[in-house]
Design a protein around this motif. Structure first.
Motif, PDB file in Angstrom:
ATOM      1  N   GLY A   1      40.654 -62.355  20.472  1.00 42.24           N
ATOM      2  CA  GLY A   1      40.739 -61.359  19.056  1.00 42.24           C
ATOM      3  C   GLY A   1      39.741 -60.653  18.696  1.00 42.24           C
ATOM      4  N   ARG A   2      38.749 -60.045  19.736  1.00 44.36           N
ATOM      5  CA  ARG A   2      37.811 -59.178  19.501  1.00 44.36           C
ATOM      6  C   ARG A   2      38.368 -57.789  19.002  1.00 44.36           C
ATOM      7  N   ALA A   3      37.528 -57.317  18.013  1.00 46.08           N
ATOM      8  CA  ALA A   3      38.142 -56.016  17.223  1.00 46.08           C
ATOM      9  C   ALA A   3      38.428 -54.887  18.129  1.00 46.08           C
ATOM     10  N   ALA A   4      37.616 -54.816  19.135  1.00 44.00           N
ATOM     11  CA  ALA A   4      37.784 -53.865  20.062  1.00 44.00           C
ATOM     12  C   ALA A   4      39.051 -53.731  20.947  1.00 44.00           C
ATOM     13  N   VAL A   5      39.504 -54.951  21.407  1.00 43.03           N
ATOM     14  CA  VAL A   5      40.766 -55.209  21.770  1.00 43.03           C
ATOM     15  C   VAL A   5      41.851 -55.119  20.883  1.00 43.03           C
TER      16      VAL A   5
ATOM     17  N   PRO B   1      22.691 -61.156  21.797  1.00 40.84           N
ATOM     18  CA  PRO B   1      22.319 -61.845  20.603  1.00 40.84           C
ATOM     19  C   PRO B   1      23.427 -61.358  19.652  1.00 40.84           C
ATOM     20  N   GLY B   2      24.136 -62.401  18.803  1.00 44.83           N
ATOM     21  CA  GLY B   2      24.754 -62.208  17.728  1.00 44.83           C
ATOM     22  C   GLY B   2      26.180 -61.748  18.065  1.00 44.83           C
ATOM     23  N   ALA B   3      26.759 -61.569  19.286  1.00 47.53           N
ATOM     24  CA  ALA B   3      27.976 -61.420  19.750  1.00 47.53           C
ATOM     25  C   ALA B   3      28.924 -62.141  18.990  1.00 47.53           C
ATOM     26  N   CYS B   4      28.677 -63.441  19.163  1.00 47.69           N
ATOM     27  CA  CYS B   4      29.829 -64.378  18.586  1.00 47.69           C
ATOM     28  C   CYS B   4      29.999 -64.093  17.399  1.00 47.69           C
ATOM     29  N   ALA B   5      29.210 -63.613  16.501  1.00 49.02           N
ATOM     30  CA  ALA B   5      29.361 -63.374  15.064  1.00 49.02           C
ATOM     31  C   ALA B   5      30.618 -62.208  14.868  1.00 49.02           C
ATOM     32  N   GLU B   6      30.796 -61.312  15.904  1.00 44.53           N
ATOM     33  CA  GLU B   6      31.880 -60.478  15.822  1.00 44.53           C
ATOM     34  C   GLU B   6      33.135 -60.920  16.280  1.00 44.53           C
ATOM     35  N   CYS B   7      33.276 -62.373  16.726  1.00 41.59           N
ATOM     36  CA  CYS B   7      34.453 -62.955  17.060  1.00 41.59           C
ATOM     37  C   CYS B   7      35.213 -63.753  15.900  1.00 41.59           C
TER      38      CYS B   7
ATOM     39  N   GLY C   1      33.172 -73.734  20.822  1.00 41.26           N
ATOM     40  CA  GLY C   1      32.365 -74.938  20.294  1.00 41.26           C
ATOM     41  C   GLY C   1      31.283 -74.142  19.828  1.00 41.26           C
ATOM     42  N   ILE C   2      31.180 -73.174  19.318  1.00 38.90           N
ATOM     43  CA  ILE C   2      30.229 -72.446  18.765  1.00 38.90           C
ATOM     44  C   ILE C   2      29.705 -72.660  17.379  1.00 38.90           C
ATOM     45  N   ILE C   3      28.611 -72.939  16.825  1.00 39.15           N
ATOM     46  CA  ILE C   3      28.244 -72.866  15.846  1.00 39.15           C
ATOM     47  C   ILE C   3      27.059 -72.143  15.449  1.00 39.15           C
ATOM     48  N   GLY C   4      27.263 -71.063  14.481  1.00 41.68           N
ATOM     49  CA  GLY C   4      26.292 -70.000  14.494  1.00 41.68           C
ATOM     50  C   GLY C   4      26.880 -68.709  15.036  1.00 41.68           C
TER      51      GLY C   4
END
Length: 292
Positions: free
Chosen positions: A47-51, A86-92, A101-104
């Motif tokens: 579900g990344r926005a680009a896709v 860095p910070g890529a997962c914040a966009e997911c 299993g990501i926190i942060g």
């Protein structure tokens, strides 16, 4: 003569045999993605926005997906989505972060250990043919689930219900339209009047028809088909099949730990009228797949 495979490099790694998990909405693609996502060496996005932007553009206007430039557009979208920084997962979306299993803010994977890429964006199935052109060596895993259970989940999902509003089928809509499950413009008015349960059945029916086409066209080393009900009943068996297909050691732990509706829950979640409508609309496919 087969055209040469396009070489895509992400984070210094050549994208080879990417894995795409596809299904009708709420059919269990997220469970498979969760297991693969937690496998060392794999980077699976969801579900990344680009896709998502590209997937829904193709789904709503199939003629765009048929254009010669569609594979390049899709490759570019994944090249952006698969970047590890860095910070890529914040966009997911939350579902993707939870699956990893990501926190942060992450990232969810160590770029130095990457060997394989993949994606399980919702409704990716409507771009399956473009995926195969964009990545000729792609591996597809598709999940099939009882359409009545799918309809029950869709009716409880505001994001799915948003697609059922009459204005979503605009005057310039293209047909056939697998995304909404319609074959021709003649059914436009009937669709607009149909209860949401019927529209959910149409979407499921359209998706499983695409799944059937893929099964006819692709060899077993390119496409793996799983049943949701079998995954829930025997996670180890399902993961063994995924591991053999991907030639990687996928752990079943992620499947055991994932919240998943039990098969047959539609009996207590759908009204008699809604269940009857779903069975009427999708009877042929429900019967062919052994659910009726």
């Amino acid at each position: 003569m087969r055209p040469p495979t396009h070489i895509l490099v992400v984070n210094g790694v050549k994208v080879r045999r990417p894995v795409f998990v596809i299904s009708a909405p709420h059919s269990g693609a997220d469970l498979v993605a969760r297991a693969i996502k937690r496998t060392p060496g794999f980077h699976i996005t969801m579900g990344r926005a680009a896709v998502t932007r590209v997937v829904y553009a193709f789904a709503r206007r199939p003629s765009i997906a048929d254009s010669g430039g569609a594979p390049a557009v899709l490759r570019d979208a994944f090249a952006e989505a698969w970047q590890v920084r860095p910070g890529a997962c914040a966009e997911c979306p939350p579902a993707c972060r939870e699956a990893g299993g990501i926190i942060g803010s992450g990232p969810c994977v160590n770029a130095a250990s990457l060997t394989r890429f993949g994606d399980a964006t919702p409704d990716l199935i409507y771009s399956a043919q473009v995926l195969l052109k964009a990545f000729p060596d792609a591996r597809l895993i598709q999940v099939i689930r009882d359409g009545r259970d799918v309809a029950a989940d869709m009716l409880a999902d505001p994001a799915c219900l948003a697609w059922f509003k009459p204005h979503m089928l605009s005057e310039d809509a293209e047909f056939p339209n697998p995304f909404l499950g319609l074959r021709s413009a003649e059914h436009r008015d009937r669709w607009a009047r149909m209860p949401s349960a019927g529209k959910a059945a149409l979407r499921w029916r359209g998706a499983v028809r695409l799944s059937a086409t893929l099964r006819r066209e692709l060899p077993p080393d390119r496409l793996l088909t799983l049943r949701y009900e079998d995954m829930i009943a025997a996670p180890d068996t399902a993961v063994d099949a995924i591991s053999r297909f991907l030639e990687a050691e996928v752990s079943a732990i992620a499947l055991y730990g994932a919240p998943a509706p039990r098969p047959g829950s539609w009996r207590s979640r759908l009204s008699a009228a809604d269940a009857g409508l779903v069975e009427k609309v999708a009877r042929e496919e429900l019967t062919r797949l052994g659910y009726l």
